[in-house]
Design a protein around this motif. Sequence first.
Motif, PDB file in Angstrom:
ATOM      1  N   VAL A 102       0.856  -1.188   0.000  1.00  0.00           N
ATOM      2  CA  VAL A 102       0.000   0.000   0.000  1.00  0.00           C
ATOM      3  C   VAL A 102       0.892   1.237   0.000  1.00  0.00           C
ATOM      4  O   VAL A 102       1.726   1.405   0.874  1.00  0.00           O
ATOM      5  CB  VAL A 102      -0.932   0.021   1.229  1.00  0.00           C
ATOM      6  CG1 VAL A 102      -1.788   1.277   1.237  1.00  0.00           C
ATOM      7  CG2 VAL A 102      -1.794  -1.224   1.251  1.00  0.00           C
ATOM      8  N   GLY A 110       0.830   5.168   0.346  1.00  0.00           N
ATOM      9  CA  GLY A 110      -0.028   6.246   0.822  1.00  0.00           C
ATOM     10  C   GLY A 110       0.812   7.413   1.293  1.00  0.00           C
ATOM     11  O   GLY A 110       2.007   7.473   1.072  1.00  0.00           O
ATOM     12  N   SER A 142      -3.021   1.938  -3.927  1.00  0.00           N
ATOM     13  CA  SER A 142      -3.003   3.201  -3.194  1.00  0.00           C
ATOM     14  C   SER A 142      -3.860   3.046  -1.940  1.00  0.00           C
ATOM     15  O   SER A 142      -4.757   2.208  -1.876  1.00  0.00           O
ATOM     16  CB  SER A 142      -3.528   4.340  -4.062  1.00  0.00           C
ATOM     17  OG  SER A 142      -4.872   4.125  -4.390  1.00  0.00           O
ATOM     18  N   SER A 143      -3.582   3.869  -0.967  1.00  0.00           N
ATOM     19  CA  SER A 143      -4.322   3.834   0.288  1.00  0.00           C
ATOM     20  C   SER A 143      -5.779   4.229   0.060  1.00  0.00           C
ATOM     21  O   SER A 143      -6.067   5.187  -0.657  1.00  0.00           O
ATOM     22  CB  SER A 143      -3.681   4.793   1.283  1.00  0.00           C
ATOM     23  OG  SER A 143      -4.468   4.904   2.442  1.00  0.00           O
ATOM     24  N   HIS A 155      -7.699   5.154   2.580  1.00  0.00           N
ATOM     25  CA  HIS A 155      -8.032   6.130   3.609  1.00  0.00           C
ATOM     26  C   HIS A 155      -7.489   7.518   3.310  1.00  0.00           C
ATOM     27  O   HIS A 155      -7.883   8.482   3.963  1.00  0.00           O
ATOM     28  CB  HIS A 155      -7.526   5.666   4.972  1.00  0.00           C
ATOM     29  CG  HIS A 155      -8.148   4.391   5.421  1.00  0.00           C
ATOM     30  ND1 HIS A 155      -9.507   4.250   5.625  1.00  0.00           N
ATOM     31  CD2 HIS A 155      -7.619   3.187   5.681  1.00  0.00           C
ATOM     32  CE1 HIS A 155      -9.767   3.025   6.005  1.00  0.00           C
ATOM     33  NE2 HIS A 155      -8.643   2.345   6.040  1.00  0.00           N
ATOM     34  N   ALA A 203      -5.813   8.434   7.332  1.00  0.00           N
ATOM     35  CA  ALA A 203      -5.181   7.245   7.911  1.00  0.00           C
ATOM     36  C   ALA A 203      -4.802   7.466   9.369  1.00  0.00           C
ATOM     37  O   ALA A 203      -4.991   6.582  10.213  1.00  0.00           O
ATOM     38  CB  ALA A 203      -3.959   6.842   7.094  1.00  0.00           C
TER      39      ALA A 203
END
Length: 67
Positions: A14, A16, A52-53, A55, A59
């Motif tokens: 991930v 981010g 990709s994240s 959130h 996050a």
Amino acid sequence: MQQMILLLDPHCIVLGGGFFNHHPKIIDYIKEAIKQGFVGTPFAGKEQIIESSIHKGEAGLYGATIK
């Protein structure tokens, strides 16, 4: 990054944070570079584990509420 994928064999990577949140096309470029490095090997298709994240900028908020 290719060496890390081969060594650790992660289920998911991930990406981010502020940089990737504001420049999401970079993730596509990273996936393409990984894809070209693994062409013709048993690891072809591993670029799909890079995401990709979901959130984005929240996050830290989610981490604080879980703790």
